[in-house]
Design an enzyme around this catalytic site. Sequence first.
Site, PDB file in Angstrom:
ATOM      1  N   LYS A 107       0.810  -1.222   0.000  1.00  0.00           N
ATOM      2  CA  LYS A 107       0.000   0.000   0.000  1.00  0.00           C
ATOM      3  C   LYS A 107       0.840   1.267   0.000  1.00  0.00           C
ATOM      4  CE  LYS A 107      -0.540  -0.785   4.946  1.00  0.00           C
ATOM      5  NZ  LYS A 107      -0.089  -2.188   4.888  1.00  0.00           N
ATOM      6  N   GLU A 131      -5.073  -6.282  -4.867  1.00  0.00           N
ATOM      7  CA  GLU A 131      -6.247  -6.398  -4.000  1.00  0.00           C
ATOM      8  C   GLU A 131      -5.869  -6.399  -2.522  1.00  0.00           C
ATOM      9  OE1 GLU A 131      -9.726  -5.979  -3.090  1.00  0.00           O
ATOM     10  OE2 GLU A 131      -9.786  -6.783  -5.131  1.00  0.00           O
ATOM     11  N   VAL A 134      -5.340  -3.083   0.260  1.00  0.00           N
ATOM     12  CA  VAL A 134      -6.363  -2.350   1.014  1.00  0.00           C
ATOM     13  C   VAL A 134      -7.371  -3.337   1.588  1.00  0.00           C
ATOM     14  CG1 VAL A 134      -8.141  -0.569   0.949  1.00  0.00           C
ATOM     15  CG2 VAL A 134      -6.118  -0.344  -0.502  1.00  0.00           C
ATOM     16  N   ILE A 138     -10.963  -8.469   2.151  1.00  0.00           N
ATOM     17  CA  ILE A 138     -12.223  -7.934   1.621  1.00  0.00           C
ATOM     18  C   ILE A 138     -12.092  -7.648   0.129  1.00  0.00           C
ATOM     19  CG2 ILE A 138     -13.951  -6.115   1.826  1.00  0.00           C
ATOM     20  CD1 ILE A 138     -12.923  -5.604   4.660  1.00  0.00           C
ATOM     21  N   LYS A 207      -4.024   3.840   2.171  1.00  0.00           N
ATOM     22  CA  LYS A 207      -5.172   3.139   1.600  1.00  0.00           C
ATOM     23  C   LYS A 207      -6.192   4.123   1.033  1.00  0.00           C
ATOM     24  CE  LYS A 207      -4.428  -0.659   4.825  1.00  0.00           C
ATOM     25  NZ  LYS A 207      -4.845  -1.317   6.084  1.00  0.00           N
TER      26      LYS A 207
END
Length: 430
Positions: A107, A131, A134, A138, A207
């Site tokens: 990040k 993916e 962050v 999720i 993020k």
Amino acid sequence: MMRTRPLKVALLGCGVVGSEVARIMTTHADDLAARIGAPVELAGVAVRRPDKVRGGVPADLITTDATALVKRGDIDVVVEVIGGIEPARTLITTAFEHGASVVSANKALLAQDGASLYAAAEQYGQDLYYEAAVAGAIPLIRPLRESLAGDKINRVMGIVNGTTNFILDKMDTSGAGYSEALDEATALGYAEADPTADVEGFDAAAKAAILAGIAFHTRVRLDDVHREGMTEVTAADFASAKQMGCTIKLLAICERAADGESVTARVHPAMIPLSHPLASVREAYNAVFVEAEAAGRLMFYGPGAGGSPTASAVLGDVVAVCRNRLNEATGPGESAYTQLPVSPMGDVVTRYHISLDVADKPGVLAQVATVFAEHGVSIDTVRQQGKDGEASLVVVTHRAPDAALSGTVEALRKLDTVRGVASIMRVEGE
């Protein structure tokens, strides 16, 4: 029909996340092959300390020469989970140059230098997926980049750091002070020995930069994000929040201006109503609330950190990138066509909760109200309690530009009847 030649994966880093990536690749090899359409082979693992025991990783795959690994030429996908700016940036661009796509969880690097990484990926015809950068496990980046690509996103607001959410949740539910809650988070492994990146908002700000860039199709760097930590949040703040029917969360908020001509990105503690979906996010969980014109309000919730959850996101990207390579295609690259300016925090329109220590005598409220009026800030509610010549005055404002509210606070500090500003906090989610 499945291709027999395996797709080769190089792993940079074999810590908490990297070791889980290696383990899942090994134990779920048949399932991954079936989903991709070709076998996937772990071809090398670059580490700094080769003598450290790494269960499940064959010793002959371990190397300390990460540069040589990404330069091999037969690597299809490089998974970067070492973090930091360098050598990660150089290794990623070198991987692109030598024909490999990259899956990263970095990040900090993406927030600081995502544009140059995208450019390098495009130059060499490779994928850049991230993916896991962050909100851990999720699914968030891909829905924003792909599922909502046909929509217009106006706001992204969320809890994107599990450490701070755990601390604030404990302060809320148990009445613990900040230091006590931090000690518990450290003992349970949620907080690092040096928690600065989390509690001062640096992690969440990185993020927020990534989310804002994707949501608004514009370049947002880490330096563009307004950042405030949560170390000054007190038990008294939670008591005030409860009186308002609120709780306190450290939020990352990315917004498109009402006129659509600019965007903002910020991280700070805020009071949110208990009726808001984010208010119920407990412990070290993450959740992100997205507001889009056509889709409406969406919420993404789940574990935001940890070896297995983050590895899940990494391997989801590995599967996507491998499928692209079999089809001789690439996924979405950078979308920054709007090139919208990022407005400073002073332009953000928000509400404030301000707690003042004042002299308990007639006329104080009138003086305070006059200061608000002179700065063009409308008062929503006022609550005053006094005893023995001292009083506390709690003011909740209507929405106003942050610069006007900051000017109001500075003017209040100069009043003889104001002994001090006990706390200042924004109110969000209404």
